[in-house]
Design an enzyme around this catalytic site. Structure first.
Site, PDB file in Angstrom:
ATOM      1  N   LYS A  96       0.722  -1.191  -0.001  1.00  0.00           N
ATOM      2  CA  LYS A  96       0.059  -0.025   0.075  1.00  0.00           C
ATOM      3  C   LYS A  96       0.761   1.345  -0.105  1.00  0.00           C
ATOM      4  CE  LYS A  96      -3.573   2.468   2.673  1.00  0.00           C
ATOM      5  NZ  LYS A  96      -2.983   3.389   3.888  1.00  0.00           N
ATOM      6  N   ALA A 184      -9.389   6.259   4.015  1.00  0.00           N
ATOM      7  CA  ALA A 184      -9.236   7.400   4.612  1.00  0.00           C
ATOM      8  C   ALA A 184     -10.529   8.235   4.674  1.00  0.00           C
ATOM      9  CB  ALA A 184      -8.121   8.187   4.332  1.00  0.00           C
ATOM     10  N   GLY A 185     -10.725   8.841   5.829  1.00  0.00           N
ATOM     11  CA  GLY A 185     -11.856   9.726   6.151  1.00  0.00           C
ATOM     12  C   GLY A 185     -13.011   9.178   6.366  1.00  0.00           C
ATOM     13  N   ASN A 206      -9.609   2.559   9.702  1.00  0.00           N
ATOM     14  CA  ASN A 206      -8.840   1.994  10.880  1.00  0.00           C
ATOM     15  C   ASN A 206      -9.566   2.813  12.135  1.00  0.00           C
ATOM     16  OD1 ASN A 206      -5.665   1.143  11.672  1.00  0.00           O
ATOM     17  ND2 ASN A 206      -6.700   2.249  13.215  1.00  0.00           N
ATOM     18  N   THR A 207      -9.106   4.291  12.235  1.00  0.00           N
ATOM     19  CA  THR A 207      -9.540   4.900  13.611  1.00  0.00           C
ATOM     20  C   THR A 207     -11.082   4.696  13.722  1.00  0.00           C
ATOM     21  OG1 THR A 207      -8.009   6.303  12.723  1.00  0.00           O
ATOM     22  CG2 THR A 207      -9.299   7.254  14.137  1.00  0.00           C
TER      23      THR A 207
END
Length: 257
Positions: A96, A184-185, A206-207
């Site tokens: 990645k 992301a986001g 992830n987060t």
């Protein structure tokens, strides 16, 4: 089935492995979500001393596919070197590819990204390119050999969800045969559903799971949301209209004079 470089997977949810409260929580998250691919930072593995080896052993026991990443790299040289080290450590041509341009927004440096991708493609890597929602950049990455492109929907960790659905939709429309993953986001399951309804092949996050109050429950929610969005796209989503359209037929309606 989801296809990455000739390998097929049932789950369309990919997960990062950072920020979880404990390895055991991560194990339960992976099990509950059904994810088959997790991303791992080489920097975590090389910077963690004796604990890095323990984490690598833990990952191998999970029986999932590892997607190493070049998180934290700001130059072409850093990204290429990190990818080479990751291939040696994880025994995979997958990478990645991230080349960050700004430490505050974590926005990709698209110029360095394309150049690094070309170098790594020439070395036989199979690249998952983290990029913006810019169609021209996606086309350039395709030209240099990337077969999986990962546009963001908002900055990493921002949890804002898709900010430019028109941009994301245009990438899908102009590159119909390319494997596209939103990366992301994403902040909530509804964001994942929206992204999948645009025709994307998978979601990487992830987060939103790791930092939630109950990561295991949130992982299950995201798994269902991703599947719902994918199924809706395949079924064919009703176009929005500016005026009302009656859903009840008027045939057979009584006429009063």
């Amino acid at each position: 089935m989801l296809n990455f470089y000739g390998h097929e997977f049932s789950s369309r949810l990919l997960l990062g492995t950072a920020q979880y409260p404990s390895p055991e929580i991560l194990r339960k998250v992976i099990d509950k979500s059904g994810t088959e691919i997790v991303t791992v930072s080489l920097r975590r593995e090389t910077a963690g001393g004796k604990h890095s080896g323990q984490f690598w052993q833990f990952l191998k026991e999970l029986n999932v596919t590892i997607l190493p990443n070049t998180a934290g790299c700001y130059t072409i040289k850093e990204a290429v070197t990190t990818a080479q080290l990751a291939r040696d450590l994880f025994k995979t041509p997958w990478i990645k590819l991230e080349v960050i341009g700004n430490p505050d927004t974590l926005q990709p440096n698209i110029f360095a990204l394309v150049e690094a991708a070309q170098i790594l493609n020439n070395e036989g890597f199979q690249i998952f390119a983290y990029t913006t929602d810019d169609l021209i950049v996606a086309e350039k990455l395709l030209e240099v050999g990337c077969r999986v492109i990962m546009p963001w929907c908002a900055p990493i960790g921002s949890a804002k969800g898709p900010r430019d659905t028109d941009g994301l939709r245009s990438i899908r429309a102009y590159l119909p045969d390319l494997t596209l993953v939103i990366d992301a986001g994403i902040g909530r399951p509804s964001h994942a559903t929206i992204a999948m309804e645009l025709g994307y092949d998978a979601i990487l996050l992830n987060t939103a799971v790791a930092k939630s109050g109950d990561p295991v429950l949130m992982a299950e929610a995201f798994s269902k949301a991703v599947n719902a969005g994918y199924m809706a796209y395949k079924a064919g989503i009703l176009e929005a209209r500016d005026v009302a359209v009656p859903s009840t037929p008027i045939i057979g309606k009584a006429v009063f004079s």
